[in-house]
Design a protein around this motif. Structure first.
Motif, PDB file in Angstrom:
ATOM      1  N   SER A  89     140.795 177.556  25.072  1.00 11.32           N
ATOM      2  CA  SER A  89     139.770 177.558  26.116  1.00 11.32           C
ATOM      3  C   SER A  89     139.808 176.303  26.979  1.00 11.32           C
ATOM      4  O   SER A  89     139.344 176.314  28.109  1.00 11.32           O
ATOM      5  N   SER A  90     140.332 175.211  26.434  1.00  7.39           N
ATOM      6  CA  SER A  90     140.480 174.002  27.248  1.00  7.39           C
ATOM      7  C   SER A  90     141.683 173.216  26.762  1.00  7.39           C
ATOM      8  O   SER A  90     142.095 173.324  25.607  1.00  7.39           O
ATOM      9  N   VAL A  91     142.234 172.427  27.693  1.00  5.33           N
ATOM     10  CA  VAL A  91     143.460 171.685  27.413  1.00  5.33           C
ATOM     11  C   VAL A  91     143.302 170.258  27.914  1.00  5.33           C
ATOM     12  O   VAL A  91     142.877 170.030  29.043  1.00  5.33           O
ATOM     13  N   ASP A  92     143.643 169.314  27.053  1.00  5.77           N
ATOM     14  CA  ASP A  92     143.657 167.902  27.410  1.00  5.77           C
ATOM     15  C   ASP A  92     145.110 167.452  27.346  1.00  5.77           C
ATOM     16  O   ASP A  92     145.748 167.575  26.291  1.00  5.77           O
ATOM     17  N   VAL A  93     145.644 166.976  28.468  1.00  2.00           N
ATOM     18  CA  VAL A  93     147.029 166.513  28.505  1.00  2.00           C
ATOM     19  C   VAL A  93     147.019 165.010  28.724  1.00  2.00           C
ATOM     20  O   VAL A  93     146.426 164.515  29.677  1.00  2.00           O
ATOM     21  N   GLU A  94     147.694 164.313  27.821  1.00  2.00           N
ATOM     22  CA  GLU A  94     147.815 162.854  27.934  1.00  2.00           C
ATOM     23  C   GLU A  94     149.263 162.525  28.280  1.00  2.00           C
ATOM     24  O   GLU A  94     150.188 162.973  27.602  1.00  2.00           O
TER      25      GLU A  94
END
Length: 104
Positions: A73-78
């Protein structure tokens, strides 16, 4: 189930092509880590160098590809440069086509 989602995310990110090298970010070794906690995916990735002009494009492409995976449902890209990317991270099947010799 988590391993399955991680594999689906990795496969989905193969549509993101580095415009300079003409290969996908997974096979180029740009994707360092993928973790999933519940419906949230966290991706740690890099580019060939900190000054890469395609960094934002690749980051957003990775995010968009991962968001399309069922169960996410959500994506955090570092974006990280530690450790720095090297050609040794390229998948051997792609490395030869890019002109990188295999060193034993």
């Amino acid at each position: 189930m988590t391993a399955e989602i991680i594999n689906r995310i990795r496969d989905a990110m193969r549509i993101v092509i580095d415009p300079e090298l003409g290969q996908n970010i997974v096979d180029l070794g740009f994707v360092y880590d993928i973790t999933v906690v519940g419906p949230v995916a966290r991706i740690t990735m890099t580019t060939t160098s900190p000054g890469c002009p395609a960094s934002s494009f690749l980051l957003e492409g990775a995010r968009h590809a991962a968001e399309g995976v069922e169960g996410v449902s959500s994506v955090d890209v570092e974006m990280t440069f530690d450790p720095p990317w090297t050609p040794s991270r390229i998948d051997p099947s792609v490395s030869t086509s890019l002109g990188f010799a295999t060193i034993n």
